[in-house]
Design an enzyme around this catalytic site. Structure first.
Site, PDB file in Angstrom:
ATOM      1  N   GLU A 200       0.871  -1.171   0.000  1.00  0.00           N
ATOM      2  CA  GLU A 200       0.000   0.000   0.000  1.00  0.00           C
ATOM      3  C   GLU A 200       0.910   1.223   0.000  1.00  0.00           C
ATOM      4  O   GLU A 200       1.912   1.245   0.714  1.00  0.00           O
ATOM      5  CB  GLU A 200      -0.873  -0.021   1.256  1.00  0.00           C
ATOM      6  CG  GLU A 200      -1.843   1.136   1.391  1.00  0.00           C
ATOM      7  CD  GLU A 200      -2.597   1.089   2.716  1.00  0.00           C
ATOM      8  OE1 GLU A 200      -3.791   1.398   2.714  1.00  0.00           O
ATOM      9  OE2 GLU A 200      -1.968   0.742   3.757  1.00  0.00           O
TER      10      GLU A 200
ATOM     11  N   GLU B 150      -7.845  10.896   3.026  1.00  0.00           N
ATOM     12  CA  GLU B 150      -8.039   9.943   4.120  1.00  0.00           C
ATOM     13  C   GLU B 150      -8.098  10.711   5.428  1.00  0.00           C
ATOM     14  O   GLU B 150      -7.421  11.731   5.595  1.00  0.00           O
ATOM     15  CB  GLU B 150      -6.905   8.922   4.177  1.00  0.00           C
ATOM     16  CG  GLU B 150      -7.011   7.976   5.355  1.00  0.00           C
ATOM     17  CD  GLU B 150      -6.014   6.829   5.326  1.00  0.00           C
ATOM     18  OE1 GLU B 150      -6.150   5.921   6.162  1.00  0.00           O
ATOM     19  OE2 GLU B 150      -5.094   6.847   4.474  1.00  0.00           O
TER      20      GLU B 150
END
Length: 211
Positions: free
Chosen positions: A106, A197
């Protein structure tokens, strides 16, 4: 998702292993992927054809969300964006975000952030200079955490811009090539998005992706 490991130093060897060449993928089809992980924690709206999205979240957000627009298959192509982003008092990122299938990883290229710098609590890999600023580079291992394949163990890579900004062009290849010296696969890409985020506090973002 957010990184929580303790900070540790890392010695960089003088001779790096051969770096895989970046994969260039045509984006003539335009944006074709909507990232909506827990977008219901705020007010997430988007126009995929226009390449725009907005997210507004209130203080007391109860969990982690990641929202944005991008491509079903990532690449090292440069990404140009502009945004209005406000996350004072919020643990939040404005970032290029995506996954690699194998070795599973990620990744984040953090252009701006709220009150939390992920490299403050991860393993430092040094710095890379790109697009007019130095980026702190760090990594972390996530064990038995949510991933693109369910629950798995995977590596996270972060580049965090020191001179934060909310518009510009991100030369993605510069980060991929640096990370590749530290195990990043630099191929077999899953999705890639310009994302917001957050997992605490309040904030807002309106983002346009032009390439």
């Amino acid at each position: 998702m957010k990184v929580t490991a303790a900070f540790a130093g890392l010695l960089v060897t003088a001779f790096a292993a051969p770096v895989p060449e970046p994969v260039l993928v045509s984006r003539s089809a335009g944006i074709n992927y909507v990232q909506n992980y827990n977008g219901n924690l705020g007010d997430f709206t988007y126009d995929e054809s226009a390449g725009t999205f907005s997210m507004y979240w209130e203080d007391g957000v109860s969990s982690d969300f990641v929202v944005g627009l991008g491509w079903t298959t990532g690449s090292s192509n440069a990404i140009t964006y502009s945004a209005e982003y406000s996350a004072s008092g919020s643990s939040s990122y404005l970032a290029v975000y995506g996954w690699v299938n194998y070795p599973q990883a990620e990744y984040y290229i953090v252009e701006d952030y709220g009150d939390y710098n992920p490299c403050s609590s991860a393993t430092s890999l040094g710095t890379v200079y790109s697009d007019g600023s130095t980026y702190q580079v760090c990594t972390d291992t996530r064990t038995n955490e949510p991933s693109i394949t369910g629950t798995s163990t995977f590596t996270q890579y972060f580049s965090v811009r020191e001179s934060t900004r909310t518009s510009g062009t991100v030369t993605v290849a510069n980060h991929f090539n640096f990370w590749a010296q530290h195990g990043f696969g630099n191929s077999d890409f899953n999705y890639q998005v310009m994302a917001v985020e957050a997992w605490s506090g309040a904030g807002s973002a309106s983002v346009t992706i032009s390439s």
